[in-house]
Design an enzyme around this catalytic site. Structure first.
Site, mmCIF file in Angstrom:
data_model
loop_
_atom_site.group_PDB
_atom_site.id
_atom_site.type_symbol
_atom_site.label_atom_id
_atom_site.label_comp_id
_atom_site.label_asym_id
_atom_site.label_seq_id
_atom_site.Cartn_x
_atom_site.Cartn_y
_atom_site.Cartn_z
ATOM 1 C CG ASP A 155 -26.160 -18.196 32.892
ATOM 2 O OD1 ASP A 155 -27.287 -17.780 33.202
ATOM 3 O OD2 ASP A 155 -25.102 -17.738 33.316
ATOM 4 C CG HIS A 209 -24.252 -17.464 28.952
ATOM 5 N ND1 HIS A 209 -25.131 -16.830 28.088
ATOM 6 C CD2 HIS A 209 -23.924 -16.353 29.962
ATOM 7 C CE1 HIS A 209 -25.137 -15.835 28.415
ATOM 8 N NE2 HIS A 209 -24.521 -15.291 29.512
ATOM 9 C CG HIS A 266 -18.850 -19.519 34.277
ATOM 10 N ND1 HIS A 266 -17.921 -18.992 35.192
ATOM 11 C CD2 HIS A 266 -20.121 -19.303 34.845
ATOM 12 C CE1 HIS A 266 -18.686 -18.408 36.126
ATOM 13 N NE2 HIS A 266 -19.985 -18.539 36.056
ATOM 14 C CG PHE A 300 -18.737 -14.085 26.791
ATOM 15 C CD1 PHE A 300 -19.560 -14.335 25.621
ATOM 16 C CD2 PHE A 300 -19.129 -14.071 28.086
ATOM 17 C CE1 PHE A 300 -21.117 -14.315 25.988
ATOM 18 C CE2 PHE A 300 -20.568 -14.045 28.489
ATOM 19 C CZ PHE A 300 -21.476 -14.255 27.376
ATOM 20 C CB SER A 313 -18.780 -14.755 37.659
ATOM 21 O OG SER A 313 -19.883 -14.447 37.594
ATOM 22 N NE ARG A 373 -22.555 -20.871 38.021
ATOM 23 C CZ ARG A 373 -23.675 -21.548 38.430
ATOM 24 N NH1 ARG A 373 -23.993 -22.817 37.726
ATOM 25 N NH2 ARG A 373 -24.560 -21.053 39.158
ATOM 26 N N GLY A 423 -1.972 -4.632 11.819
ATOM 27 C CA GLY A 423 -2.408 -5.037 10.455
ATOM 28 C C GLY A 423 -4.017 -5.438 10.490
ATOM 29 C CG HIS A 467 -1.884 -1.093 1.530
ATOM 30 N ND1 HIS A 467 -3.141 -1.231 1.151
ATOM 31 C CD2 HIS A 467 -1.564 -2.349 1.450
ATOM 32 C CE1 HIS A 467 -3.764 -2.274 1.381
ATOM 33 N NE2 HIS A 467 -2.614 -2.935 1.464
ATOM 34 C CG HIS A 516 -5.984 1.363 -0.161
ATOM 35 N ND1 HIS A 516 -5.307 0.077 0.428
ATOM 36 C CD2 HIS A 516 -6.666 1.995 0.925
ATOM 37 C CE1 HIS A 516 -5.577 0.522 1.784
ATOM 38 N NE2 HIS A 516 -6.514 1.431 1.770
ATOM 39 C CG LEU A 555 -7.334 -2.100 9.427
ATOM 40 C CD1 LEU A 555 -8.540 -1.865 8.282
ATOM 41 C CD2 LEU A 555 -6.048 -1.195 9.416
ATOM 42 C CD GLU A 559 -16.635 -9.774 26.789
ATOM 43 O OE1 GLU A 559 -16.856 -9.038 25.816
ATOM 44 O OE2 GLU A 559 -17.272 -10.025 27.434
HETATM 45 C C1 LIG Z 1 -9.795 -6.078 10.705
HETATM 46 C C2 LIG Z 1 -9.267 -5.846 9.286
HETATM 47 N N1 LIG Z 1 -9.947 -5.882 8.222
HETATM 48 C C3 LIG Z 1 -9.975 -5.908 6.880
HETATM 49 C C4 LIG Z 1 -8.574 -5.471 6.621
HETATM 50 C C5 LIG Z 1 -8.124 -5.224 5.093
HETATM 51 N N2 LIG Z 1 -7.596 -3.743 4.840
HETATM 52 C C6 LIG Z 1 -6.604 -3.346 4.776
HETATM 53 S S1 LIG Z 1 -6.480 -1.703 4.669
HETATM 54 C C7 LIG Z 1 -8.040 -1.637 4.609
HETATM 55 C C8 LIG Z 1 -8.746 -0.436 4.156
HETATM 56 C C9 LIG Z 1 -8.249 0.728 5.208
HETATM 57 O O1 LIG Z 1 -8.829 1.887 4.989
HETATM 58 P P1 LIG Z 1 -8.137 3.151 5.967
HETATM 59 O O2 LIG Z 1 -7.687 2.660 7.127
HETATM 60 O O3 LIG Z 1 -8.884 4.243 5.602
HETATM 61 O O4 LIG Z 1 -6.704 3.245 5.060
HETATM 62 P P2 LIG Z 1 -6.238 4.001 3.836
HETATM 63 O O5 LIG Z 1 -7.034 3.488 2.650
HETATM 64 O O6 LIG Z 1 -6.833 5.454 4.007
HETATM 65 O O7 LIG Z 1 -4.775 3.878 3.801
HETATM 66 C C10 LIG Z 1 -8.838 -2.625 4.467
HETATM 67 C C11 LIG Z 1 -10.168 -3.153 4.718
HETATM 68 C C12 LIG Z 1 -7.433 -5.474 7.626
HETATM 69 N N3 LIG Z 1 -6.149 -5.045 7.317
HETATM 70 N N4 LIG Z 1 -7.829 -5.607 9.026
#
Ligand SMILES: Cc1ncc(C[n+]2csc(CCOP(=O)(O)OP(=O)(O)O)c2C)c(N)n1
Ligand SMILES: [Mg+2]
Length: 690
Positions: free
Chosen positions: A492, A496, A484, A460, A406, A543, A135, A40, A283, A137, A435
């Site tokens: 539950d 659960h 649990h 969870f 718990s 539990r 990575g 990228h 991108h 996000l 979580e």
């Molecule tokens: C949890 C997650 N879902 C999907 C991706 C795939 N992915 C990588 S970059 C991106 C878009 C991100 O957009 P933005 O944060 O605005 O970055 P920009 O395009 O501005 O560099 C996606 C969906 C990832 N890395 N992590």
């Protein structure tokens, strides 16, 4: 909302050389992605000015000592912009740290190649200076919240009048739209606002674009309004190329001590590439040679040179972050020596913590539990053991996702305290019902050297899984205490009652799952957890009450250290059938064994609390516990059957769950799903006739 003017003491000056440094970051990023033919390029190009400002003008970081404890932390949450951090690490001259290698120019040329320290997304365990693996996000933001909590905690516990400068670092994060769409970031930001983490600064690349296109497709809320509501200091910046202004904004964030700051920066993706800037094509793919030439022409740098860094750019970084960091670091060393003279015990604690070691006598209060037919739930023995350890390891800090009563994970001894904005030395953290953020925050805390634990219901654990996976990938020894742990939850009901959770945690490479059978196995499990330096540990606790086995009759619980051991055996160690179980099912097997033995059937019980630890033993040991020649076996676990074939072998039986549970009292469930002594006894007898 937007602060139009900033009152900051010293505004750094900027020159043409600063601009050359910014352009060097951009061109390295473009060239790296082009050579790899993947990656990228757009985000590093848009973000280069702010990243440069932060690194060369503001960050307190010694490139010669990337592990200096009081360094400012930098987290690139939008890990897809990895060439940004690799270029910065390279230009700033960040050295190897003994374990991890530095980013040389050669490594930049090997972006995304096998064995390089410049993988597609930043990986903490590989690359010196990468503070956390990003990575997926949103994770980085939550990691940074954990680092900010750790800084506050360490300062509260260890700072003394006149020594505040030893513990005063800040946490800076860059993130994109994607990070702020993710729930984990919202969870973490909410907690950060509540905790008033003024040491945290989030720089938001508000470029209105993601992979699919404009953010107007799916992300139209008032993001900054949301952060205001969280209690953050919100700054809005419109010119991503105005270096002095960016420096002012960051300085302003730094001096805002009573709450975290978000700086929203209107940048342009792939800024300077005439045909690609501000488009989604910037991108996920290289710009192409022609477009790179045009961009380089726009920046005013040589068009035909690849990976070109003017020598004075290196010098400028050395004179900026390099000189500043070295001076601060050596002043810190002198100050720490003075601190050590005055507070030797505290200094020793800090040094022990930094080395991932444990204080002498850390385990001296771990109890031994007497045999007891009625026994206690492993969540209860867990609470006792955790407290006994935490008392003697001052930097064990953690909590639960709103389930303290718990999970029994509250630290209750004198002085444990609760972590809040007005009591940042507290050791009990209320993560709230979050979580996922809890897992990611724990990672950040652990990266800042706290022994972090978190707890909740095993069901969870699904909500925190992405963070557990990253803990494992990056070698972070966090401890999850999940209670649990089976349909034994009872009334539950199936929402659960974990079924596939144990197996799915076992499926994460590197995670060590331990499901102790009684209180003494719990104590041993904590010994494993505390001595892990690179592997996350999952402790699965019940539990319901479990008998405490009579260890004078059955084998000692220290066998847990090997993952699996012979708990009860046939005369002469020559069984005809083996019962293999984990956790609460072990006692059912022991009772079935007694019944079989009384009838003269030669049976063995193997307690197998941790598949992963067992897998690490020699083949000889494993064959002693589970001799391949003995094929009559019954594996018993109140979880998914999936995977048990490994121990059952081609002929053995698997006594596990094949459906969701039911809502009912425990004793009815055990009968309904056939987790009874009689059922196991019958299964063992049936094995002998095959
Ligand atoms: C949890 C997650 N879902 C999907 C991706 C795939 N992915 C990588 S970059 C991106 C878009 C991100 O957009 P933005 O944060 O605005 O970055 P920009 O395009 O501005 O560099 C996606 C969906 C990832 N890395 N992590
Ligand atoms: Mg974006």
């Amino acid at each position: 909302m937007s602060a139009l003017t900033y009152a900051t003491p010293a505004i750094p000056e900027f020159s043409a050389l600063d601009q050359a440094c910014v352009n060097a970051i951009r061109t390295l990023a473009m060239d790296g992605v082009q050579k790899a033919n993947s990656g990228h390029p757009g985000a590093p190009m848009g973000l280069a000015p702010v990243a440069y400002c932060l690194w060369n003008k503001i960050l307190n970081y010694d490139p010669a000592a990337p592990l200096w404890p009081n360094r400012d932390r930098f987290v690139l949450s939008n890990g897809h912009a990895s060439m940004l951090i690799y270029s910065l690490l390279h230009l700033a001259g960040v050295q190897g740290d003994g374990q991890r290698k530095p980013v040389t120019l050669e490594e930049l040329k090997k972006f995304r190649q096998l064995g390089s320290v410049t993988p597609g997304h930043p990986e903490h365990h590989l690359t010196s200076g990468v503070e956390t693996t990003t990575g997926p996000l949103g994770q980085g933001i939550a990691n940074a919240v954990g680092m900010a909590i750790a800084q506050k905690w360490i300062a509260a516990r260890y700072s003394k009048p006149g020594f505040e400068s030893l513990f005063d670092h800040h946490i800076y994060v860059i993130c994109g739209d994607g990070c702020l769409m993710e729930g984990v970031a919202s969870e973490a930001a909410s907690l950060a606002g509540h905790l008033k983490l003024g040491n945290l600064c989030l720089i938001y690349d508000d470029n209105s674009i993601t992979i699919d296109g404009r953010t107007s497709l799916a992300f139209t809320e008032d993001v900054l309004g949301r952060f205001e509501a969280y209690g953050w200091n919100v700054l809005r910046e419109t010119d991503a190329n105005d270096l002095p202004r960016l420096a002012q904004a960051i300085e302003s964030a730094k001096t805002t001590a009573d709450r975290p700051t978000i700086i929203a920066l209107k940048s342009i993706i792939a800024f300077g590439a005439p045909n690609k800037q501000d488009t989604k094509e910037a991108h996920g793919e290289p710009l192409g040679d022609e477009e790179i030439k045009l961009a380089k022409r726009f920046y005013g740098v040589p068009e035909d040179q690849k990976f070109f860094v003017p020598p004075d750019v290196y010098e400028h970084f050395a004179a900026g972050i390099g000189k500043r960091g070295a001076e601060l670091h050596s002043a810190w060393d002198a100050k720490f020596a003075e601190y050590k003279g005055n507070f030797p015990d505290l200094a020793l604690q800090l040094e022990t913590m930094e080395k991932d070691e444990l204080p002498v006598g850390w385990d001296k209060e771990i109890p031994t539990f007497p045999a007891d037919a009625k026994g206690l739930a492993t969540r209860d023995s867990s609470g006792k053991v955790l407290n006994a350890i935490a008392k003697n390891v001052p930097w064990v800090v953690g909590g639960s996702a709103d389930l303290n009563p718990s999970t029994k994970t509250k630290l209750t001894f004198d002085g444990a305290g609760t972590f809040q904005s007005d009591s940042p030395g507290g050791r009990n953290i209320h993560f709230g019902v979050r979580e996922h953020a809890m897992g990611a925050i724990m990672n950040g805390m652990a990266l800042s050297k706290l022994r972090a634990y978190g707890s909740g219901f095993l069901i969870f654990s699904d909500y925190g899984r992405p963070a557990f996976r990253l803990a494992s990938l990056s070698g972070i020894p966090v401890v999850y205490i999940f209670t649990h742990d089976s349909i034994g939850v009872g009334e539950d009901g199936p929402t659960h009652q974990p079924i596939e959770q144990l197996m799915s945690l076992r499926a994460i490479p590197g995670v060590i799952v331990i499901r102790p059978a009684d209180a003494n196995e719990v104590a041993e499990a904590y010994r494993v957890a505390m001595t892990s330096t690179h592997e996350p540990i999952v402790l699965a606790m019940t539990r319901q009450a479990l008998p405490t086995l009579d260890r004078s009759k059955y084998a000692t619980a220290s066998g847990l250290q090997k993952g699996g051991y012979i708990l009860a055996d046939a005369p002469g160690g020559k069984p005809d059938v083996i019962l293999i179980a984990t956790g609460s099912e072990v006692t059912i097997c022991v009772d079935a064994y007694e019944k079989l033995t009384a009838e003269g059937v030669k049976a063995r019980v193997v307690s197998l609390p941790s598949w992963e630890l067992f897998g690490k033993q020699s083949p000889e040991y494993r064959d002693t516990v589970l001799p391949p020649s003995i094929t009559a076996r019954v594996c018993v676990e109140m979880g998914a059957a999936f995977g048990w074939e490994k121990f059952a072998g081609p002929r053995g039986g698997i006594h596990a769950m094949h459906s969701y549970g039911e809502s009912a009292p425990l004793k009815d469930l055990l009968k309904h799903f056939k987790f009874t002594v009689e059922a196991i006894y019958d299964a063992a007898k049936a094995q002998l006739t095959i």
